[in-house]
Design an enzyme around this catalytic site. Sequence first.
Site, short mmCIF file in Angstrom:
data_model
loop_
_atom_site.label_atom_id
_atom_site.label_comp_id
_atom_site.label_asym_id
_atom_site.label_seq_id
_atom_site.Cartn_x
_atom_site.Cartn_y
_atom_site.Cartn_z
CE LYS A 4 3.29 0.34 5.01
NZ LYS A 4 2.42 0.41 3.81
CD GLU B 78 -2.62 -1.18 2.64
OE1 GLU B 78 -3.53 -0.34 2.80
OE2 GLU B 78 -2.28 -1.99 3.51
NE ARG C 80 4.52 -8.41 11.54
CZ ARG C 80 3.96 -7.21 11.72
NH1 ARG C 80 2.67 -7.11 12.02
NH2 ARG C 80 4.67 -6.12 11.59
#
Length: 556
Positions: free
Chosen positions: A272, A38, A262
């Site tokens: 983020k 994104e 992850r």
Amino acid sequence: MSEEQTQQVASKHFIQEIIEEDLANGKHTSIQTRFPPEPNGFLHIGHAKAICLSFGLAKQYGGKCNLRFDDTNPVKEEQKYIDSIIEDVRWMGFMWDKLCYASDYFEMLYNFALKLIDAGLAYVDDLSGEEMRAYRGNLTEPGRESPHRSRSREENRALFAAMRAGQFPDGAKVLRAKIDMAHPNINMRDPVLYRILKAEHHRTGNTWCIYPMYDYTHGQSDSIEGVTHSLCTLEFESHRPLYNWFIEQLGIFPSRQIEFARMNLNYTVMSKRKLLELVNNGLVSAWDDPRMPTISGLRRRGYTAASLRNFCEKIGIAKRENTIDLSLLEFCIREDLNKTAPRVMAVLDPLKVVITNYAEDVDEELDAVNNPEDPNAGTRKVPFSREIYIERDDFMEDPPKKYFRLAPGQEVRLRYAYLITCQEVIKDADGKIVELRCSYDPNTRGGNAPDGRKVKGTIHWVSASHAITADVRLYDRLFSVENPDKAEDGKTYLDYINPESLKTIQAKLEPSLAGKPAGWSCQFERTGYFCVDTDSTPDLPVFNRTVGLKDSWTKG
């Protein structure tokens, strides 16, 4: 089968096994993957793992990998993020088959939504966000159906078209899937597909005022691109039933979502939101601050793409979450730079040394090895003169036993130069040592004594008259605890910022370091690996410490 082939088979991870099975049974004749960031922030080292996995598997099995921007939220997305992501992927050593954007598919996604409406599988809802949360239920209680769930196909079509035409304000209506409000998986309880958002999009401008949600966009974009293996992290595992539901109901190409663990790295944060908070609050200089776990920050600090790829290979791919020790990442960059980085001399805390029996008007050039790990790296000339700088901590006025560096009456070897002996210590009015007076043995050029006497200590130095002055930024770990996300009561991760994470000093460097370009890396002998920062100028070079020669952090 060779031993190497046996090891390769034994070390295959579960995604490789899935791909090989799919190719072997004819489910797919080739593979297509994608890396779908994104564009609302800079990539971090966790993304480096995903990049290596998606691009690496496509390369390994002769397939293709797309770079696709999931750009469905114009409020948070910016062109600068797109540019940085493109730069990071290229720098990591990968090239995509196609550069795609979810916004390329907005018309197709809209038509998919109409298909769901016509099939009685989607409806326009007027509930507010707060009301929807209340109606959704929880893990132990089923949700309740919206009073607007029974709208006719015709009414839903008309309302959805009116949403697209901009006839309603933000938040007034949404389009939801009609699945099951009692489903044990909350993601399946009539999720939102579209919301009204009157914001300018970085690519489509003001063409759209309704935007698809990520969960709706993701799988359909995969399908449109013919993605065979859609790789994502474990937090999307509970979203997989919804991913599959959309594909099944729309009757489109069946991309398969596969989840892996992850990357969690100690002494840092990966969110983020938190990284943006660090930037916005001025706790770091920018997204590419060398203390940040962003790919651009690591690059600016002096990490190489090869070291990051090697790190990602070493940590492997697994289904279970775990935390990786930052020291492994530091090991990888040391291992890489040890092979490639030229050795130079730099004095970070200078102490002046006058060699009293060396002629005042004489300079000479000595041969220095560029990299003992690379015979082809050759040698360079370093100037030597009567006055030099050494590291302050390479001298002790009252040394303990087995101290082999410079001390009064004690001989030491100057790297590539001569043996010197300290004769006198000069101090200022406050008692601080400001200068040493030493003598040298002119017969020991190169550092060896013709009479065979042994000198155990070797120190580095720079010629005072030839040295260049540089700012050196000594970077350390941004957080002082292993898991800053696990804050004590009353604290946040910000309370664990390491106050010693950056220290800037002025150092004296050998003249060969003048004019080096940003990103150029070297080893300051006996100190660590450093690279030229983007702030560097011809008048004032700036070097960043990438990593020390050895791990200075030990577990308490």
